[in-house]
Motif scaffolding. Structure first.
Motif, mmCIF file in Angstrom:
data_model
loop_
_atom_site.group_PDB
_atom_site.id
_atom_site.type_symbol
_atom_site.label_atom_id
_atom_site.label_comp_id
_atom_site.label_asym_id
_atom_site.label_seq_id
_atom_site.Cartn_x
_atom_site.Cartn_y
_atom_site.Cartn_z
ATOM 1 N N PRO A 184 8.427 -2.759 -6.802
ATOM 2 C CA PRO A 184 7.483 -1.791 -7.369
ATOM 3 C C PRO A 184 7.764 -1.520 -8.841
ATOM 4 N N GLN A 185 6.743 -1.093 -9.564
ATOM 5 C CA GLN A 185 6.969 -0.603 -10.916
ATOM 6 C C GLN A 185 5.977 0.506 -11.231
ATOM 7 N N SER A 186 6.356 1.310 -12.217
ATOM 8 C CA SER A 186 5.473 2.343 -12.734
ATOM 9 C C SER A 186 5.699 2.433 -14.228
ATOM 10 N N ASN A 187 4.645 2.163 -14.992
ATOM 11 C CA ASN A 187 4.734 2.180 -16.451
ATOM 12 C C ASN A 187 5.887 1.298 -16.943
ATOM 13 N N ASN A 204 0.818 -1.212 0.000
ATOM 14 C CA ASN A 204 0.000 0.000 0.000
ATOM 15 C C ASN A 204 0.850 1.259 0.000
ATOM 16 N N LYS A 205 1.965 1.221 0.719
ATOM 17 C CA LYS A 205 2.853 2.389 0.767
ATOM 18 C C LYS A 205 3.465 2.665 -0.602
ATOM 19 N N MET A 206 3.894 1.621 -1.293
ATOM 20 C CA MET A 206 4.479 1.822 -2.617
ATOM 21 C C MET A 206 3.467 2.397 -3.596
ATOM 22 N N LEU A 207 2.230 1.917 -3.535
ATOM 23 C CA LEU A 207 1.182 2.477 -4.400
ATOM 24 C C LEU A 207 0.904 3.933 -4.040
ATOM 25 N N GLU A 208 0.890 4.219 -2.748
ATOM 26 C CA GLU A 208 0.679 5.594 -2.291
ATOM 27 C C GLU A 208 1.773 6.525 -2.796
ATOM 28 N N LEU A 209 3.006 6.007 -2.867
ATOM 29 C CA LEU A 209 4.145 6.831 -3.270
ATOM 30 C C LEU A 209 4.286 6.960 -4.791
ATOM 31 N N GLY A 210 3.479 6.193 -5.551
ATOM 32 C CA GLY A 210 3.503 6.381 -7.000
ATOM 33 C C GLY A 210 3.704 5.146 -7.848
ATOM 34 N N ALA A 211 3.951 3.986 -7.243
ATOM 35 C CA ALA A 211 3.987 2.758 -8.032
ATOM 36 C C ALA A 211 2.578 2.479 -8.571
ATOM 37 N N ASP A 212 2.506 1.854 -9.747
ATOM 38 C CA ASP A 212 1.184 1.510 -10.272
ATOM 39 C C ASP A 212 0.912 0.009 -10.218
ATOM 40 N N SER A 213 1.949 -0.778 -9.918
ATOM 41 C CA SER A 213 1.800 -2.234 -9.867
ATOM 42 C C SER A 213 3.114 -2.830 -9.364
ATOM 43 N N PHE A 214 3.200 -4.159 -9.405
ATOM 44 C CA PHE A 214 4.384 -4.869 -8.920
ATOM 45 C C PHE A 214 4.824 -5.868 -9.988
ATOM 46 N N TRP A 215 6.078 -5.743 -10.408
ATOM 47 C CA TRP A 215 6.522 -6.489 -11.583
ATOM 48 C C TRP A 215 6.816 -7.963 -11.307
ATOM 49 N N TYR A 216 7.070 -8.350 -10.053
ATOM 50 C CA TYR A 216 7.481 -9.722 -9.765
ATOM 51 C C TYR A 216 6.255 -10.577 -9.433
#
Length: 229
Positions: free
Chosen positions: A89-92, A36-48
């Motif tokens: 984490p990942q973003s785009n 939840n923290k990673m999404l809050e900080l700007g990640a849009d999903s998780f690559w692994y």
């Protein structure tokens, strides 16, 4: 978002979770808080494999398995405990990849390695730091993935540790898709300088020990000098 920015999200999340860990807390709660923290900080999903945080504690810290079959253990944090957390984490399709081992003593997270009273845990975390120093002193853009694999596994062994990774590799390139990764493994003749970023993530323990340790950074070359993101 750049690789530096998404890696910063992972780093911030580890610092955040250190303030949240408490005795009796479940690993599932720790995973949820991290994701939840990673999404809050700007990640849009998780690559692994859609797993944002692989978490293990206690004697499970020696476990090394693929995210394809990972299920968060049912363990709860003890008064004196050791926890590994690996974030993805990942973003785009830009990846972060960051792991740390966290020690809890007398119910509190110990932030300074030198303040850890458990001698075995302290030794393991100090040696993780030594491995990353050895990487920085050894690796050049012309070093192959295989050469680094042999050098670091030799360094691990001669210092009385073992490589706990289920494939015995030590890291991988950062890519856009999981299947595009190449690994720090035997037979890989690609040069480190041929990829933009790669991870170094030794998962180690002492032979016959109950505990494992992990420290992961993403590295890249600036000229001929290797630096962590």
């Amino acid at each position: 978002m750049t690789n530096l920015q998404i890696q910063s999200i992972a780093k911030q999340t580890i610092e955040y979770i250190k303030t949240q860990i408490c005795v009796g807390q479940s690993l599932e709660k720790i995973r949820s808080l991290c994701e939840n923290k990673m999404l809050e900080l700007g990640a849009d999903s998780f690559w692994y494999y859609d797993i944002g945080a692989l978490a293990f504690s206690g004697t499970d810290t020696t476990i090394s398995i693929s995210g394809r079959i990972y299920k968060t253990p049912s363990s709860k944090i003890q008064v004196n405990d050791i926890i590994t957390i690996d974030l993805s984490p990942q973003s785009n399709h830009v990846w972060g990849d960051y792991a740390r081992t966290i020690v809890v003593e007398n119910g509190e997270v110990v932030n300074n390695i030198n303040d850890i009273s458990n001698a075995e845990w302290k030794q393991g975390l100090l040696f993780e730091n030594e491995l990353h120093k050895e990487l920085l002193s050894f690796a050049t853009p012309d070093t192959t993935f295989e050469e680094l694999y042999f050098q670091m596994n030799s360094y691990i062994t001669k210092n009385g540790f073992i490589n706990l990774d289920f494939n015995k590799n030590l890291g991988h390139s950062i890519a856009k898709h999981k299947i595009q990764r190449i690994y720090l493994e035997k037979g890989n003749q690609k040069k480190l300088g041929s990829v933009e970023y790669f991870t170094f993530e030794p998962h180690i323990g002492k032979a016959n020990s109950l505990y494992g340790y992990k420290k992961e950074n993403i590295y890249h070359f600036v000229g001929n000098e290797l630096k962590a993101l």
